[in-house]
Write an enzyme that holds these catalytic residues in place. Structure first.
Site, PDB file in Angstrom:
ATOM      1  N   PHE A 106     100.592  29.129 -41.274  1.00 48.70           N
ATOM      2  CA  PHE A 106     101.178  30.573 -41.209  1.00 48.70           C
ATOM      3  C   PHE A 106     100.402  31.618 -41.539  1.00 48.70           C
ATOM      4  O   PHE A 106     100.801  32.817 -41.048  1.00 48.70           O
ATOM      5  CB  PHE A 106     102.607  30.825 -41.735  1.00 48.70           C
ATOM      6  CG  PHE A 106     102.552  30.955 -43.322  1.00 48.70           C
ATOM      7  CD1 PHE A 106     102.389  32.223 -43.858  1.00 48.70           C
ATOM      8  CD2 PHE A 106     102.706  29.953 -44.494  1.00 48.70           C
ATOM      9  CE1 PHE A 106     102.274  32.299 -45.078  1.00 48.70           C
ATOM     10  CE2 PHE A 106     102.783  30.371 -45.746  1.00 48.70           C
ATOM     11  CZ  PHE A 106     102.489  31.433 -45.993  1.00 48.70           C
ATOM     12  N   LYS A 107      99.483  31.545 -42.435  1.00 49.47           N
ATOM     13  CA  LYS A 107      98.561  32.735 -42.774  1.00 49.47           C
ATOM     14  C   LYS A 107      97.959  33.337 -41.503  1.00 49.47           C
ATOM     15  O   LYS A 107      97.598  34.575 -41.748  1.00 49.47           O
ATOM     16  CB  LYS A 107      97.361  32.202 -43.569  1.00 49.47           C
ATOM     17  CG  LYS A 107      98.036  31.496 -44.953  1.00 49.47           C
ATOM     18  CD  LYS A 107      98.664  32.452 -45.913  1.00 49.47           C
ATOM     19  CE  LYS A 107      98.729  32.059 -47.326  1.00 49.47           C
ATOM     20  NZ  LYS A 107      99.359  30.336 -47.566  1.00 49.47           N
ATOM     21  N   ASP A 108      97.929  32.537 -40.517  1.00 46.29           N
ATOM     22  CA  ASP A 108      97.097  33.389 -39.281  1.00 46.29           C
ATOM     23  C   ASP A 108      98.118  34.474 -38.823  1.00 46.29           C
ATOM     24  O   ASP A 108      97.469  35.339 -38.206  1.00 46.29           O
ATOM     25  CB  ASP A 108      97.033  32.146 -38.041  1.00 46.29           C
ATOM     26  CG  ASP A 108      95.845  31.242 -38.456  1.00 46.29           C
ATOM     27  OD1 ASP A 108      94.850  31.775 -38.731  1.00 46.29           O
ATOM     28  OD2 ASP A 108      96.002  30.117 -37.943  1.00 46.29           O
TER      29      ASP A 108
END
Ligand SMILES: *Cc1c(COP(=O)(O)O)cnc(C)c1O
Length: 434
Positions: A106-108
């Protein structure tokens, strides 16, 4: 107009988003929070057909006096150009897959959007930055990927040596233009402390340092979008537009949970947040009102390593935004051991045919406990934080089989790598920065 102030500033001096974004951490060591949170009418995103369209509507409201609509639209469409599907596991439990971006976590969402926003402002100012990132695994690769090749931005990554998975490490040390990687002989907390110390060190004051951890408000706003997007999808399934839902958030540094709280404060009705932690139990202790709660703990290494954070940075922000009573009323928390994580991975695979990464499994276990304890019938969305293929060893020990190979990861093994090992001190880092 929305402005930002530091959690540690008694006078609440306000800065623009541009400044909060480029500084990351406030000069007094606090975290930036908004002076008001715009109420966003559901109509603003109910018609959206993709998360990018939610982003254009919602970030447009937040940033309207700082970025012209057409520029913002281009940034958001370019950043959020991958799907984020909602997978039903049962009638009232959904998994939101946040791992279809280039580095499979999810860091993207936050990193890609933040990189483009920073680039936008830096170009206008004719300035450059050195981004310091402490990473427990996934942040670093997302940030390195999001920022690589921008000529006005360099990235310096610090990760705890030997405490990230082999795939994660490969993602971190793959050579990218403008990115330097350091394996720190210490824990994630050491990495985070080194970054914090670098920011206030007088000898480094002349360097244009900035941060990209979830202490940066520029990462949290884009993360709020997938909460809105997911709620919209669940509610339109059951034609329950505007109804309450629960979100279960596998948590470490508490950035993701803070983003969810922002989404709720913008107007998405949320009955409960479930904060799912591994053996790093600071926040669940706080929620349960334990006396020792206010003491941060040293980090404990677990199977869900991206959540191995003993002293979560965003706690200060959550606390300032909501206060302890509201936090305790709205958020239910628990801690999930390694054994329980593996058992939940196995159970989810057996009963739903779903392969969860260990972080996602911590969430699924927590939400099962919450249901069992409360019998709350509210539909729940549990966040799937990373692709199981990033953790083949853990998946194998839980299921006795490896996750299917993932193209995006396999190509990494043909690329050159570059990394340097350093001790866990500011001095060691400074030697490279100066
Ligand atoms: C970063 C990360 C987390 C923890 O998120 P926080 O915002 O730090 O609470 C959980 N799972 C995965 C896979 C992550 O990369």
């Amino acid at each position: 107009m929305i402005r930002y102030y530091s959690t540690r500033d008694p006078h609440k001096n306000l800065v623009r988003f541009e400044e909060a974004l480029l500084k990351g951490l406030a000069p007094d060591g606090g975290l930036y929070i908004p002076n008001r949170i715009p109420k966003i009418e559901p109509e603003a995103w109910l018609e959206a057909r993709s998360i990018a369209e939610v982003g254009i509507a919602v970030l447009g409201t937040w940033l309207k006096d700082e970025i012209p609509a057409t520029d913002l639209e281009a940034i958001v469409r370019d950043a959020l150009n991958f799907p984020c599907p909602l997978v039903p596991l049962s009638d009232d439990l959904f998994v939101l897959e946040l791992f279809h971006g280039p580095t499979l976590s999810f860091k993207d969402f936050g990193a890609r959007t933040m990189a483009r926003l920073m680039q936008y402002f830096l170009r206008q100012r004719g300035e450059r930055r050195i981004i310091l990132v402490a990473t427990s695994g996934d942040t670093g690769s997302a940030v390195a990927d999001g920022f690589a090749g921008q000529d006005n931005i360099e990235v310096v990554l610090l990760y705890p040596k030997g405490m990230v998975s082999e795939v994660q490490e490969r993602q971190l040390i793959t050579e990218r233009p403008g990115v330097r990687s350091f394996a720190v002989e210490g824990t994630f907390d050491d990495c985070q402390r080194m970054v914090k110390e670098a920011f206030v060190d007088p000898e480094l004051a002349h360097l244009p340092l900035s941060s990209a951890n979830s202490i940066n408000i520029g990462r949290l706003l884009p993360q709020a979008l997938y909460y809105l997007w997911a709620a919209r999808q669940v509610n339109s399934l059951g034609e329950r537009v505007g109804a309450e839902i629960n979100f279960c958030v596998p948590s470490g540094n508490l950035g993701n949970l803070t983003a969810g709280i922002l989404a709720a404060l913008m107007g998405q009705p949320v009955h409960k947040f479930i904060a799912a932690h591994n053996d790093n139990h600071f926040f669940p202790d706080f929620l349960q009102g334990k006396a020792e709660a206010y003491q941060f703990h040293p980090t404990i290494a677990t199977l869900s390593n991206a959540m191995d954070v003993g002293s979560p940075s965003n706690f200060e922000r959550l606390y300032t935004l909501l206060g302890p009573e509201k936090l305790r009323a709205w958020v239910w928390g628990t801690t999930v051991s390694n054994e329980a994580t593996l058992a939940r991975m196995k159970k989810t695979h057996q009963t739903c045919g779903y392969m969860a990464c260990p972080h996602t499994a911590v969430g699924l276990e927590a939400q099962a406990r919450y249901r069992a304890q409360t019998a709350d019938p509210t539909p729940t969305i549990s966040l799937a934080c990373a692709h199981p293929a990033k953790f083949p060893e853990v998946v194998f020990s839980a299921l006795g089989q490896e996750p299917p190979p993932e193209q995006a990861l396999q190509v990494l093994y043909n690329r050159p790598t570059r990394v340097q090992t350093i001790g866990p001190t500011l001095q060691a880092l400074k030697a490279f920065l100066l």
